[in-house]
Motif scaffolding. Structure first.
Motif, mmCIF file in Angstrom:
data_model
loop_
_atom_site.group_PDB
_atom_site.id
_atom_site.type_symbol
_atom_site.label_atom_id
_atom_site.label_comp_id
_atom_site.label_asym_id
_atom_site.label_seq_id
_atom_site.Cartn_x
_atom_site.Cartn_y
_atom_site.Cartn_z
ATOM 1 N N PHE A 160 0.826 -1.204 0.000
ATOM 2 C CA PHE A 160 0.000 0.000 0.000
ATOM 3 C C PHE A 160 0.863 1.259 0.000
ATOM 4 N N HIS A 161 1.986 1.233 0.684
ATOM 5 C CA HIS A 161 2.868 2.402 0.720
ATOM 6 C C HIS A 161 3.308 2.782 -0.692
ATOM 7 N N ARG A 162 3.671 1.788 -1.494
ATOM 8 C CA ARG A 162 4.030 2.067 -2.887
ATOM 9 C C ARG A 162 2.829 2.632 -3.643
ATOM 10 N N THR A 163 1.660 2.060 -3.447
ATOM 11 C CA THR A 163 0.458 2.531 -4.139
ATOM 12 C C THR A 163 0.131 3.966 -3.743
ATOM 13 N N LEU A 164 0.288 4.281 -2.469
ATOM 14 C CA LEU A 164 0.014 5.634 -1.995
ATOM 15 C C LEU A 164 0.928 6.656 -2.662
ATOM 16 N N LEU A 165 2.206 6.314 -2.766
ATOM 17 C CA LEU A 165 3.174 7.271 -3.300
ATOM 18 C C LEU A 165 3.215 7.288 -4.830
ATOM 19 N N LYS A 166 3.034 6.132 -5.454
ATOM 20 C CA LYS A 166 3.213 6.016 -6.904
ATOM 21 C C LYS A 166 1.908 5.894 -7.675
ATOM 22 N N GLY A 167 0.805 5.669 -6.979
ATOM 23 C CA GLY A 167 -0.459 5.445 -7.671
ATOM 24 C C GLY A 167 -0.611 4.006 -8.106
ATOM 25 N N GLY A 168 -1.747 3.690 -8.704
ATOM 26 C CA GLY A 168 -2.024 2.315 -9.107
ATOM 27 C C GLY A 168 -3.107 1.723 -8.235
#
Length: 356
Positions: A274-282
């Protein structure tokens, strides 16, 4: 001391006070404690108890990250030899993280109840105290099975207000509240750096732990999730067991029907994904399957905090039937499917659900 002993800063020196430290920080330093106090001023009559509560979380997560960092050097790897209420094998660091959070938070007299993934029932701390205005629910160490191989893990938490007076002595009423009633929520990811991300309903902010000074320092101010990303995150080993709309959705992502072909990224620790999704989208998906029709993630201490953060950052979250934050929980360890992500990806998922 006489006046001759007093040193007065020269004008050029005075200019540097309150400014960034050259070569270390590129902005004025703001710790998470300072930020919480600043946020607290938005609430009329704030007494400082909320910031004192959150300081228990920051202290506990600093203790946890210290043990995560040295897990391979001590006797902290591997199974503890017991299972938790979920039927999952407890890792030694699961037990340690749970005990640290319970200890640090039980010392805060503003907390009445604590509910953890690792405990079957809520832990009553200052339940009958008139000063106990909050309940905290948490997953002490999400993705702990990855510890042995050095993959990122995390802690999630959610803070709820004491219910109305007529329900204030009903233990379950303290925690069985929909996610829309969360006062604050967040997570800590223990990875290449240790990052605390939280919201109190006024945007999402990230703080990186500076080991040199032992403080979380503001590093990601007012995080906004990109409207569209280029990654989707799901355990595709179970794809054939997903409901048809989920399978169709993944097909559309892979084949470029959203204007670009998506790449798959899956860590296996929800906090890290989720941290990646929060920062990078998707988008991050944990769908229901033929074996687990109700999903696998826990609503109260995994899905609700993530959904609150996503919405505050411009994204959204659903269980495939309704908005996650609208779900009325009926059990402390209730499970749920979860799809959370950016505007474009979530709109396409809704279309897949309507198309059947």
């Amino acid at each position: 001391m006489n006046h001759a002993d007093i040193v007065v800063a020269e004008p050029e020196t005075r200019k540097s006070f309150g400014q960034p430290l050259a070569g270390i920080y590129d902005r004025p330093i703001m710790t998470v404690e300072q930020h919480i106090l600043q946020e607290q001023r938005r609430f009329p009559g704030a007494s400082g108890e909320f910031s004192w509560l959150l300081s228990g979380i920051t202290l506990a997560t600093q203790l946890i990250q210290a043990q995560v960092r040295r897990a391979g050097l001590g006797d902290l790897l591997g199974s503890h030899g017991r299972t938790n209420v979920q039927g999952e094998t407890q890792q030694k660091l699961d037990v340690y993280a749970n005990e640290v959070l319970l200890h640090c938070l039980s010392l805060r007299d503003s907390i009445g109840l604590l509910a953890s993934e690792e405990n079957e029932h809520p832990v009553v701390v200052n339940f009958r105290s008139p000063h106990a205005n909050y309940a905290v629910v948490f997953d002490p160490l999400d993705g702990s099975s990855n510890i042995d191989i050095g993959v990122s893990v995390g802690t999630t938490f959610s803070i709820l207000r004491r219910p109305a007076e007529e329900d204030s002595l009903d233990v379950e009423k303290w925690v069985l509240q929909p996610g829309s009633r969360q006062l604050a929520a967040g997570y800590v990811v223990y990875g290449s750096s240790t990052i605390l991300v939280y919201t109190a309903g006024n945007g999402v902010h990230g703080f990186t732990l500076d080991p040199a000074v032992g403080a979380y320092v503001l590093s990601h101010e007012n995080i906004r999730m990109p409207a569209q990303g280029k990654y989707y995150s799901v355990n595709e080993a179970y794809a054939e067991r997903f409901p048809p709309p989920y399978q169709e959705y993944l097909r559309r992502l892979r084949t470029g029907m959203l204007g670009r072909p998506y790449a798959s990224r899956y860590v296996g620790s929800m906090v890290a994904d989720f941290h990646r999704t929060l920062l990078k989208g998707g988008v991050f998906l944990y769908p229901p399957t033929t074996d687990s029709a109700d999903g696998k993630l826990r609503l109260l201490y995994e899905a609700n905090p993530v959904a609150f953060l996503a919405e505050q950052a411009g994204g959204s979250a659903t269980d495939g039937r309704q908005r996650i934050l609208d779900v009325q929980p009926d059990a402390i360890h209730q499970r749920t499917p979860l799809v959370v992500g950016s505007t474009v990806e979530m709109a396409e998922f809704e279309r897949c659900l309507r198309d059947g």
